[in-house]
Design a protein around this motif. Structure first.
Motif, PDB file in Angstrom:
ATOM      1  N   THR A  67       0.859  -1.179   0.000  1.00  0.00           N
ATOM      2  CA  THR A  67       0.000   0.000   0.000  1.00  0.00           C
ATOM      3  C   THR A  67       0.896   1.230   0.000  1.00  0.00           C
ATOM      4  N   ARG A  68       0.274   2.395  -0.162  1.00  0.00           N
ATOM      5  CA  ARG A  68       1.045   3.650  -0.054  1.00  0.00           C
ATOM      6  C   ARG A  68       1.729   3.731   1.298  1.00  0.00           C
ATOM      7  N   ARG A  69       1.075   3.227   2.326  1.00  0.00           N
ATOM      8  CA  ARG A  69       1.646   3.280   3.681  1.00  0.00           C
ATOM      9  C   ARG A  69       2.934   2.466   3.759  1.00  0.00           C
ATOM     10  N   HIS A  70       2.946   1.285   3.123  1.00  0.00           N
ATOM     11  CA  HIS A  70       4.168   0.485   3.085  1.00  0.00           C
ATOM     12  C   HIS A  70       5.289   1.289   2.435  1.00  0.00           C
ATOM     13  N   ARG A  71       4.977   1.898   1.296  1.00  0.00           N
ATOM     14  CA  ARG A  71       5.990   2.667   0.577  1.00  0.00           C
ATOM     15  C   ARG A  71       6.498   3.820   1.431  1.00  0.00           C
ATOM     16  N   GLN A  72       5.585   4.518   2.106  1.00  0.00           N
ATOM     17  CA  GLN A  72       5.982   5.674   2.904  1.00  0.00           C
ATOM     18  C   GLN A  72       6.907   5.263   4.054  1.00  0.00           C
ATOM     19  N   VAL A  73       6.563   4.178   4.736  1.00  0.00           N
ATOM     20  CA  VAL A  73       7.403   3.726   5.854  1.00  0.00           C
ATOM     21  C   VAL A  73       8.761   3.264   5.324  1.00  0.00           C
ATOM     22  N   ALA A 111      14.550  -3.468  -2.103  1.00  0.00           N
ATOM     23  CA  ALA A 111      13.113  -3.362  -2.382  1.00  0.00           C
ATOM     24  C   ALA A 111      12.709  -1.900  -2.551  1.00  0.00           C
ATOM     25  N   HIS A 112      13.260  -1.029  -1.723  1.00  0.00           N
ATOM     26  CA  HIS A 112      12.959   0.400  -1.817  1.00  0.00           C
ATOM     27  C   HIS A 112      13.373   0.934  -3.179  1.00  0.00           C
ATOM     28  N   ALA A 113      14.558   0.576  -3.634  1.00  0.00           N
ATOM     29  CA  ALA A 113      15.039   1.046  -4.940  1.00  0.00           C
ATOM     30  C   ALA A 113      14.105   0.576  -6.059  1.00  0.00           C
ATOM     31  N   GLU A 114      13.632  -0.661  -5.984  1.00  0.00           N
ATOM     32  CA  GLU A 114      12.720  -1.189  -6.999  1.00  0.00           C
ATOM     33  C   GLU A 114      11.373  -0.472  -6.952  1.00  0.00           C
ATOM     34  N   VAL A 115      10.844  -0.275  -5.768  1.00  0.00           N
ATOM     35  CA  VAL A 115       9.554   0.423  -5.627  1.00  0.00           C
ATOM     36  C   VAL A 115       9.684   1.854  -6.143  1.00  0.00           C
TER      37      VAL A 115
END
Length: 124
Positions: free
Chosen positions: A12-18, A79-83
């Protein structure tokens, strides 16, 4: 569009934000994460605990019980870089043939429209 991009990966957007916050700004405790993300965390959204539990299960973040801090792991950094790559590609697609001036004008008008719907002190 962004929601679907993330949902395709079970996020979710929340996962991405954290994950973004921990990967770019370093470790934070739950209180600090809550304060930093409060403006983006709508009522009824998935909770911080649900997000951090999921990100821990993916081994993208760790939680130090002694200090209470969360931190991105090397896997979380990957994972962050991919997202972020996916979000950037989606944003680029969204903004195709839209000038900066058009974007600013649209956001300004939409903000004014939202403001018009807010209750006023005079009740109008």
């Amino acid at each position: 569009m962004f929601q679907q991009t993330l949902a395709d990966r079970g996020l979710t957007r929340r996962h991405r934000q954290v994950l973004h916050n921990l990967a770019t700004a370093g470790p934070h405790d739950a209180r600090t994460l809550t304060e930093k993300l409060r403006p983006f965390w709508d009522e009824g959204a998935v909770t911080l605990d649900e997000v951090t539990t999921d990100l821990e299960a993916r081994r993208w973040i760790t939680h130090d019980a002694t200090s209470g801090t969360y931190a991105a792991t090397p896997e979380g950094g990957t994972a962050h870089a991919e997202v972020e790559r996916l979000v950037t590609a989606t944003r680029r697609r969204l903004m195709t043939d839209v000038t900066d001036e058009e974007y600013v004008g649209t956001v300004t008008v939409l903000a004014r429209m939202c403001s018009n719907l807010e209750p006023s002190p005079t009740g109008r």
